[in-house]
Structure formats: C-alpha cells, structure tokens
Design an enzyme around this catalytic site. Sequence first.
Site, PDB file in Angstrom:
ATOM      1  N   ARG A  62      70.330  69.649  81.053  1.00 46.59           N
ATOM      2  CA  ARG A  62      69.405  69.039  80.080  1.00 46.59           C
ATOM      3  C   ARG A  62      67.987  69.573  80.242  1.00 46.59           C
ATOM      4  O   ARG A  62      67.251  69.753  79.277  1.00 46.59           O
ATOM      5  CB  ARG A  62      69.437  67.514  80.228  1.00 46.59           C
ATOM      6  N   GLN A  95      61.939  55.750  75.630  1.00 44.96           N
ATOM      7  CA  GLN A  95      63.153  55.718  76.459  1.00 44.96           C
ATOM      8  C   GLN A  95      63.577  57.150  76.786  1.00 44.96           C
ATOM      9  O   GLN A  95      64.475  57.352  77.601  1.00 44.96           O
ATOM     10  CB  GLN A  95      64.291  55.009  75.722  1.00 44.96           C
ATOM     11  N   ASN A  96      62.939  58.100  76.126  1.00 44.08           N
ATOM     12  CA  ASN A  96      63.330  59.506  76.294  1.00 44.08           C
ATOM     13  C   ASN A  96      62.766  60.064  77.590  1.00 44.08           C
ATOM     14  O   ASN A  96      61.669  59.683  78.014  1.00 44.08           O
ATOM     15  CB  ASN A  96      62.824  60.339  75.113  1.00 44.08           C
ATOM     16  N   VAL A  97      63.508  60.954  78.176  1.00 44.05           N
ATOM     17  CA  VAL A  97      63.062  61.583  79.433  1.00 44.05           C
ATOM     18  C   VAL A  97      62.517  62.987  79.156  1.00 44.05           C
ATOM     19  O   VAL A  97      62.044  63.663  80.072  1.00 44.05           O
ATOM     20  CB  VAL A  97      64.219  61.620  80.464  1.00 44.05           C
ATOM     21  N   HIS A 124      62.384  55.272  81.136  1.00 46.97           N
ATOM     22  CA  HIS A 124      63.608  55.732  81.807  1.00 46.97           C
ATOM     23  C   HIS A 124      63.392  56.991  82.633  1.00 46.97           C
ATOM     24  O   HIS A 124      64.354  57.664  82.986  1.00 46.97           O
ATOM     25  CB  HIS A 124      64.720  55.954  80.763  1.00 46.97           C
ATOM     26  N   GLY A 142      63.984  55.795  66.079  1.00 42.51           N
ATOM     27  CA  GLY A 142      65.108  56.535  66.630  1.00 42.51           C
ATOM     28  C   GLY A 142      65.733  55.960  67.881  1.00 42.51           C
ATOM     29  O   GLY A 142      66.016  56.684  68.834  1.00 42.51           O
ATOM     30  N   SER A 187      68.891  53.095  69.093  1.00 42.81           N
ATOM     31  CA  SER A 187      69.981  52.208  68.639  1.00 42.81           C
ATOM     32  C   SER A 187      69.778  50.785  69.146  1.00 42.81           C
ATOM     33  O   SER A 187      70.561  49.879  68.841  1.00 42.81           O
ATOM     34  CB  SER A 187      71.331  52.757  69.140  1.00 42.81           C
TER      35      SER A 187
END
Length: 239
Positions: free
Chosen positions: A57, A87-89, A105, A179, A181
Amino acid sequence: MKKKIAVLTGAGVSAESGISTFRDSGGLWDNYNVEDVASIDGWYRNPGLVLDFYNIRRKELASASPNAAHLAIAGLEKDYDVTVITQNVDNLHERAGSTRIIHLHGELTKVRPEDSCNDRDGFSEAKVFDIGYGEIHLGDLSPDGVQLRPHIVWFGEAVPKIESAIDAVEAADILLIVGTSLQVYPAAGLYRYAGRNTPIYIIDPKDVPAYDRRITHIRNVATAGMEEFRRILDGQKAD
Ligand code: APR
C-alpha cells in the site's frame, strides 16, 4: 472570525486518486482478510504478512496524487477554519495542502517500535519514524532494538486521537462527511457530536447508515460532490 468546518473523510475521498476503498466491490477487504492484515491479533500471528500488506500500500501511495476533492477540501481553508478528521492512512490531504489533519487510524508513511503502546504515558508520538514510501521487514529495528511496525491503528486497538476529533466536531459550525461507509466506530459515531443546529453534509454516491434531520446527502463522487458543496456554501455566504 472564520466559521469552523470539520471534514470527516474515508477511503472514498481517495478513490478518484486510484486508492482502493475497503468495502466497495473489488475493495481491499475483498482481496485480504482484514483479521490477518489489519488487526493486532493478525500482527502477533503473522507479522511478515502484515508488513507486506502495508509495504504494498505504501508503494501504491508513492504513485498516487491528491484529486480535486482533496484540493477542494484544502481550498476551504481560504474562507473557513478547517479541521480534517480522516480515517485514511494516506498522505493525500497533506499533499493537497490541508494544514490541520487528525489521522484517526494512523499514517501509512510512518512506523514505530512494536512495544510503543506499552509506554506508561500512553501512546508517545516521539517514537514515530517517517519512512516515506519505503518498506519495513522483520528484523528492521528501532534505535533501541525493537521490531518496527506500521504506525496504523488496527482493529482491536484504541483510537488515541478520537477525543480531539470529538472536540473538532463539537466546535464545528458545519460538518462535512466525504466518502465513508460509516461502518467503523468510533469514527462512524462522530457526527452525533455535532451541535443540535449544525448542518451535516454527506458526499457519497451511495446511501450510508446515518439517519439525522441535520443531514443533507450530496449523492455524488467526491470531486463533483465538493463542487456542489462549495456552491451551497457560496450561496449561504451570499444570503
Ligand atoms: N467518491 C466519494 N465516495 C466514494 C467514492 C467516490 N469516488 N467511491 C466510493 N465511495 C464511498 C463508498 O460508497 C463508501 O460509502 O466511500 C465509502 C468507502 O467506504 P469504506 O470502503 O468502508 O471505507 P471507510 O469508510 O473509509 O472505512 C473505514 O474501515 O477497514 C477500516 O481502517 C479502515 O479506515 C478504514 C475504516
């Protein structure tokens, strides 16, 4: 005094940069067992598999760029006091120019000794190292000889920055959600901390499980949705 906007983002804001989401069809959790690669138990069971997952990743991130949604979110800072809670890394909000970002996160480009959470003072940022888009493997140790691990919050671990995220949502005049859920807590519950009269805008091409009279759903992808959101803001300013 600029109005405060809190922006909660999830994988969908980076989808148009070519970064996989988690739960869409073809997403990461279609191809990997989340328990094996993104949980603290998975780390203890097979740390090599976890290191490979994040090495892949990290490499993908090196060739990704911020998209128009990241840039539009950064652009809000001209007229508003913006806090991005992601929440994105990935580092695409930083690279787009956002200046106040809470990574709930963790961060893909950073690593830390695997025993760092045992610090008496809770989680110490001082022991976090930035490796950019490099790789880490078993045997890569911190200066004091401890195995390095990704600086990611895994399932089964605490979310050290949730309190500052709650503070930002409580203080916001406007809450924008892009974006996500809204399946993973505590991030998914953040919108409930918005003020009783704080408008909440959700940008997502699909319905998401958030039922609240304050919500306006902008049913679009992040890039076009941000254009729509900006028009709403500019219309409000003109009033
Ligand atoms: N623009 C906007 N939203 C999009 C786009 C797009 N181009 N493409 C997909 N989406 C939406 C999907 O409809 C979905 O609601 O983005 C959301 C992605 O949801 P998830 O894949 O579940 O990602 P996210 O909500 O960020 O996951 C939260 O789960 O696995 C953990 O730690 C991981 O941070 C992650 C957390």
